[in-house]
Write a protein that holds these residues in place. Structure first.
Motif, PDB file in Angstrom:
ATOM      1  N   ARG A 105       0.833  -1.217   0.000  1.00  0.00           N
ATOM      2  CA  ARG A 105       0.000   0.000   0.000  1.00  0.00           C
ATOM      3  C   ARG A 105       0.861   1.258   0.000  1.00  0.00           C
ATOM      4  N   ARG A 143       0.602   4.040  -2.856  1.00  0.00           N
ATOM      5  CA  ARG A 143       0.219   5.412  -2.501  1.00  0.00           C
ATOM      6  C   ARG A 143       1.140   6.434  -3.156  1.00  0.00           C
ATOM      7  N   SER A 200      -5.841   5.546  -6.764  1.00  0.00           N
ATOM      8  CA  SER A 200      -6.217   5.172  -5.404  1.00  0.00           C
ATOM      9  C   SER A 200      -5.864   3.724  -5.138  1.00  0.00           C
ATOM     10  N   SER A 225      -6.948   0.895  -1.960  1.00  0.00           N
ATOM     11  CA  SER A 225      -7.670   0.716  -0.708  1.00  0.00           C
ATOM     12  C   SER A 225      -7.950  -0.760  -0.461  1.00  0.00           C
ATOM     13  N   GLU A 275      -6.893   1.546  -8.308  1.00  0.00           N
ATOM     14  CA  GLU A 275      -7.474   2.231  -9.470  1.00  0.00           C
ATOM     15  C   GLU A 275      -6.341   3.050 -10.095  1.00  0.00           C
ATOM     16  N   GLN A 301      -4.660   5.843 -12.784  1.00  0.00           N
ATOM     17  CA  GLN A 301      -4.996   7.127 -13.410  1.00  0.00           C
ATOM     18  C   GLN A 301      -5.476   6.871 -14.837  1.00  0.00           C
TER      19      GLN A 301
END
Length: 85
Positions: A54, A58, A65, A67, A82, A84
């Motif tokens: 993660r 990030r 994103s 999550s 997700e 860009q």
């Protein structure tokens, strides 16, 4: 492919040192194949791999994103990414 299942990378058993390179290759491949929604399965374990994954996501320029997955997609043992547009 829109509407299809997310492209998936399984990192269960990978080390924290090994995972970022595999993740990088996976993201590059996804972009080349116009995939926008991905799932990275890291398992529960100690949580170190999840945090490494993660953290890398990030800070990644391709990532919009990252999550925890919904329960039906693996919950906290997986991360939904997700990219860009």
């Amino acid at each position: 492919s829109a509407g299809g299942p997310p492209r998936e990378l399984v990192l269960i058993g990978a080390t924290v040192d090994d995972a970022p390179g595999r993740l990088e290759t996976f993201l590059d491949d996804a972009v080349l194949n116009d995939e926008r929604r991905l799932r990275v399965v890291h398992g529960y374990g100690t949580g170190r791999l999840r945090e490494a994954v993660r953290g890398a996501l990030r800070d990644h320029p391709l990532v919009a994103s990252a999550s925890a997955a919904a329960e039906n997609e693996g919950g906290d043992a997986a991360t939904i990414v997700e990219l860009q547009d």
